[in-house]
Design a protein around this motif. Structure first.
Motif, PDB file in Angstrom:
ATOM      1  N   LEU A 500      40.550  43.341  46.152  1.00  0.00           N
ATOM      2  CA  LEU A 500      40.826  44.107  44.938  1.00  0.00           C
ATOM      3  C   LEU A 500      39.899  45.310  44.866  1.00  0.00           C
ATOM      4  O   LEU A 500      38.825  45.312  45.475  1.00  0.00           O
ATOM      5  N   PRO A 501      40.275  46.345  44.113  1.00  0.00           N
ATOM      6  CA  PRO A 501      39.317  47.405  43.833  1.00  0.00           C
ATOM      7  C   PRO A 501      38.209  46.860  42.937  1.00  0.00           C
ATOM      8  O   PRO A 501      38.286  45.728  42.437  1.00  0.00           O
ATOM      9  N   LEU A 502      37.192  47.656  42.703  1.00  0.00           N
ATOM     10  CA  LEU A 502      36.038  47.163  41.961  1.00  0.00           C
ATOM     11  C   LEU A 502      36.408  46.799  40.523  1.00  0.00           C
ATOM     12  O   LEU A 502      35.952  45.791  39.986  1.00  0.00           O
ATOM     13  N   SER A 503      37.242  47.615  39.889  1.00  0.00           N
ATOM     14  CA  SER A 503      37.653  47.361  38.506  1.00  0.00           C
ATOM     15  C   SER A 503      39.163  47.169  38.474  1.00  0.00           C
ATOM     16  O   SER A 503      39.910  48.015  38.958  1.00  0.00           O
ATOM     17  N   THR A 504      39.601  46.043  37.916  1.00  0.00           N
ATOM     18  CA  THR A 504      41.023  45.711  37.922  1.00  0.00           C
ATOM     19  C   THR A 504      41.331  44.783  36.757  1.00  0.00           C
ATOM     20  O   THR A 504      40.460  44.019  36.316  1.00  0.00           O
ATOM     21  N   PRO A 505      42.564  44.833  36.213  1.00  0.00           N
ATOM     22  CA  PRO A 505      42.908  43.917  35.125  1.00  0.00           C
ATOM     23  C   PRO A 505      42.871  42.455  35.538  1.00  0.00           C
ATOM     24  O   PRO A 505      42.584  41.578  34.732  1.00  0.00           O
ATOM     25  N   GLY A 506      43.179  42.169  36.812  1.00  0.00           N
ATOM     26  CA  GLY A 506      43.178  40.784  37.278  1.00  0.00           C
ATOM     27  C   GLY A 506      41.759  40.243  37.395  1.00  0.00           C
ATOM     28  O   GLY A 506      40.886  40.881  37.976  1.00  0.00           O
ATOM     29  N   MET A 507      41.539  39.070  36.823  1.00  0.00           N
ATOM     30  CA  MET A 507      40.203  38.462  36.854  1.00  0.00           C
ATOM     31  C   MET A 507      40.270  37.180  37.671  1.00  0.00           C
ATOM     32  O   MET A 507      40.796  36.160  37.220  1.00  0.00           O
ATOM     33  N   TYR A 508      39.749  37.252  38.895  1.00  0.00           N
ATOM     34  CA  TYR A 508      39.726  36.096  39.777  1.00  0.00           C
ATOM     35  C   TYR A 508      38.305  35.545  39.822  1.00  0.00           C
ATOM     36  O   TYR A 508      37.324  36.296  39.857  1.00  0.00           O
ATOM     37  N   GLY A 509      38.194  34.225  39.832  1.00  0.00           N
ATOM     38  CA  GLY A 509      36.881  33.608  39.873  1.00  0.00           C
ATOM     39  C   GLY A 509      36.991  32.106  39.803  1.00  0.00           C
ATOM     40  O   GLY A 509      38.084  31.533  39.859  1.00  0.00           O
TER      41      GLY A 509
END
Length: 796
Positions: A500-509
């Motif tokens: 992903l790019p550094l800032s993205t709406p998708g939050m993976y973790g």
């Protein structure tokens, strides 16, 4: 009688053409604003309501209960959930799974035309056949029960079929998906008939999903992808509690009671407005705020009309006296004045409809919403209600008051101001206009300041001149070759391959263990899987330790400052060498560096703990930092390299800063609407102030003449007339300031990083409105002060 009313009304309106024009302009502007806002609000309130089962459709969502007591709210549900609901709720109508907005490359080979390729970021979905039993679709070709029952089958909408196959019959033709799977078109759907959040053009059978996305399996409960949805239709909404109980049982069996997962059914009516928790489109509170704004604009225009009408009271008073002496009843006079108001209101409505038609494309573009205007039942009812309200609000008070004048009083013209309501009521009306205008101006200033803060805020990384190019997943060696080739161009400063790019709406973790602790931490950590050039490409600043070394698998971690704060570590050096075991890794691995905090999402959200590590099998995007010169030439060079390595794929490049700007589309819309509404309110307020000044000047004509004869200067006369109005603006500001503070403070609560409401925001609004009012009052009163006093004293 009505014919006589119309003839008389037209004659009066023509004789008072200046006031008539001002009234029409004021009402037209206010009604145009009201109509545009109505169309916007109606569009969002009607989303997906055209489905016949709307009130019985529910989306299955889940909550993740974290060890620290917080809850993450998610809109997705796993693939097996739909089949589980169908088997455990046999009395219910239907349940269906949908995996939407998967990135796909569609290739169509047409006779004599060669291969055409289309890259889709949205509009495509993998769906179960039961999907067409949940929502309403009009089928132009194919069988809804069998069209997606087999693998490698596709259903298209009419517009997408035309785009891909032109005039050819699409049924039975093949579409190649991601240059991997050949799918057959088995159905064609008519275009959706109303606004929808499920704006899809291509439906692929869900049985095809594992072939294109190897991580998916029909019975795998572990995949909780943000693109996956499950919807269920209840036969009776009273069985909602039974559905919730069934979901709790499914979660316990499939994940265990200690997994912290709970599934719930969310009504379809709430999906569009659930912005805060589950990624809706717009908050209901914002819609109602906009509706209130539309009402205020119309109300301001009506107040303006009342002020203009009462400003003419002295002129119309003698007409009323003569009519009453000649036998006219109060009811007849009231009807006469209402007919005049109706003519002005209808003329204003027609002008407003024309202006709406002209402004609608611009407004739709601003709002990022495909608004349409058509005369259906709700629109006609709204327009009828609007015109009735305007007629009675704008014309009710003047008609009833003027028609109630005593003949002697009316003919003398001495007490008309008092009888009509006096200056006090008119001051109240104009004051209300300026309260509305100042509240809107405070809002415009605060929104602009917050947007400026967002645009110039330190987000922790470089966003300018970074081009994002999506890569076909898998084949890490080909991705690395593509990256190495790009480095040969002088205009390319850095390249990084990442998930992903550094800032993205998708939050993976996910969960992790820190150091020697046996238990998972009570909070999740966010992931950014990328190669070793990620930090340099985005300009991330190391404050301790070093960067990760090149690797294809997770080998070591770089973390951000937010993780240190969560772990109560003060010195960044103390975490260097400590181990971190992420759920994707079987063993603990060392932390080798700490970077300054950077925003993973918009500034609406606080910075969360995050790590950067390598995992080449997940990479799907190239981040390319350019020198900033000859951008178009650089893009052509990138495309040339792309064609060399990915000749069968569609090239598409986007700029990171443009993607980040999309985070704030709602705020940009609010800013534009508030700015426009402020200008409209000020314009209408100035018209009202003009009407009130006209009344005062007429009422005090002889006083002005006497003062001038006795030696008063024009400046002193202007000051005399202006003092009351400036006090009125000041009083309006004292009312508007606390209202504006409350409303804007509530709006700013949605931002984790925000400006503070300072005195200058309110002072600037007050001074601006004072300046506007002063120009209006002085320009009108100066004309009266410079008039020949002899003419003023001679008139009777």
């Amino acid at each position: 009688m009505l014919r006589n009313y119309l003839k008389t009304a037209l004659r009066n309106l023509r004789c008072q053409h200046r006031f008539t024009l001002l009234n029409i302009v004021g009402l037209t502007i206010g009604m145009t604003g009201g109509i545009l806002i109505f169309l916007f609000v109606r569009h969002h309130l009607s989303t997906d309501r055209h489905h016949s089962k709307f009130n019985r459709i529910y989306r299955i969502v889940y909550d993740q209960h974290l060890p620290d007591g917080s809850i993450e709210y998610n809109p997705e549900a796993p693939w097996p959930m739909a089949s589980a609901l169908r088997s455990e709720l046999p009395g219910e109508e239907q349940a269906a799974f949908l995996s939407m907005n998967q990135e796909l490359t569609l290739s169509i080979d047409l006779p004599g035309q060669g291969v055409k390729r289309f890259l889709m970021h949205s509009g495509s979905a993998f769906a179960e056949p039961e999907w067409f039993g949940v929502f309403d679709f009009q089928w132009l070709a194919g069988n809804p029960e069998t069209a997606l029952s087999e693998p490698n089958t596709v259903v298209l909408t009419e517009s997408s079929a035309r785009r891909y196959f032109g005039a050819l019959d699409p049924i039975g033709r093949r579409i190649r998906l991601n240059d991997t799977v050949d799918a057959t078109v088995t159905g064609v759907l008519a275009e959706p008939v109303g606004a929808t959040d499920l704006d899809l053009d291509v439906y692929i059978s869900v049985a095809t999903l594992p072939s294109l996305k190897p991580g998916y399996a029909a019975g795998d409960w572990s995949v909780l992808n943000s693109t996956d949805r499950v919807f269920v239709v209840l036969k009776d909404i009273r069985s909602f509690s039974n559905l919730e109980t069934t979901l709790a049982g499914i979660a316990a069996r499939s994940y265990g009671s200690d997994a912290g997962l709970s599934f719930h059914a969310q009504p379809l009516a709430d999906v569009h407005f659930d912005v805060k928790r589950r990624g809706g489109v717009i908050r209901a509170s914002m819609l109602w705020s906009l509706a209130a704004l539309g009402v205020l604009l119309v109300l301001t225009a009506c107040i303006n009309f009342v002020n203009m009408a009462t400003a003419q009271a002295l002129r119309r008073g003698k007409e009323v006296g003569v009519r009453k002496i000649l036998g006219s009843s109060r009811g007849q006079l009231t009807a006469q004045f209402l007919v005049e108001t109706s003519l002005v209101a209808v003329s204003s409505l027609l002008a407003a409809l024309l202006l709406t038609a002209l402004l609608l494309p611009v407004f739709s573009s601003w709002a990022k919403t495909p608004l349409q205007f058509y005369f259906d039942t709700p629109t006609v009812l709204f327009l009828v209600l609007l015109i009735v309200i305007v007629i009675f609000l704008a014309g009710g008070y003047p008609s009833i008051t003027l028609s109630g004048l005593l003949p002697v009083t009316a003919l003398r013209g001495k007490l008309i101001g008092h009888t009509v309501g006096g200056l006090q009521l008119r001051q109240l009306l104009v004051g209300a206009q300026f309260v509305i205008g100042q509240v809107l101006m405070i809002g415009a200033i605060v929104v602009a300041a917050q947007m400026r803060y967002i645009q110039h805020a330190d987000i922790g990384f470089q966003k300018e001149n970074i081009v994002l190019v999506n890569l076909p997943p898998g084949r890490p060696a080909l991705q690395q070759a593509f990256k190495n080739e790009l480095r040969n161009y002088p205009s390319v400063k850095d390249v990084s391959i990442s998930f992903l790019p550094l800032s993205t709406p998708g939050m993976y973790g996910g969960t992790f263990k820190f150091g020697n602790r046996d238990q998972d931490e009570k909070f999740v950590i966010r992931e950014r899987f990328a190669d070793a050039d990620y930090l340099d490409t985005y300009g991330l600043k190391l404050i301790a330790g070093r960067n990760i070394t090149p690797s294809d698998t997770i080998k070591e971690y770089v973390v951000n400052e937010a993780l240190l704060r969560k772990l109560n570590i003060q010195d960044p050096q103390q975490i260097i060498g400590q181990s971190l075991q992420y759920y994707r890794s079987a063993i603990p691995l060392p932390i080798v560096g700490v970077v300054r905090d950077f925003h993973l999402q918009s500034v609406h959200e606080a910075v969360q703990p995050c790590f950067i590590a390598s995992s080449a099998d997940l990479y799907r995007q190239a981040s390319i930092r350019l020198s900033g010169q000859r951008i178009q030439q650089s893009l052509r060079q990138i495309e040339g390299v792309w064609q060399k390595f990915y000749p069968t794929q569609v090239f598409e490049a986007t700029f990171l800063d443009e993607n980040l700007a999309r985070y704030y589309e709602t705020e940009i819309l609010i800013s534009r609407l508030v700015d426009t509404a402020t200008l409209v309110a000020i314009l209408i307020g100035c018209l009202g102030l003009y009407g009130l000044m006209t009344f005062v000047v007429i009422q005090r004509t002889k006083e002005i003449g006497i003062r001038r004869v006795l030696g008063a200067s024009a400046v002193s006369v202007v000051k005399l007339l202006a003092d009351d109005f400036l006090r009125l603006v000041l009083m309006a500001f004292l009312v508007a300031a606390p209202i504006g503070w409350y409303l804007m403070n509530r709006w700013l609560e949605d931002f984790a990083y925000r400006i503070e409401l300072e005195w200058w925001c309110f002072g600037a609004a007050g001074l601006s409105m004072t300046g506007v009012a002063l120009v209006t009052v002085v320009s009108h009163s100066l004309k009266a002060a410079l008039a020949n006093p002899v003419k003023s004293l001679r008139s009777e």
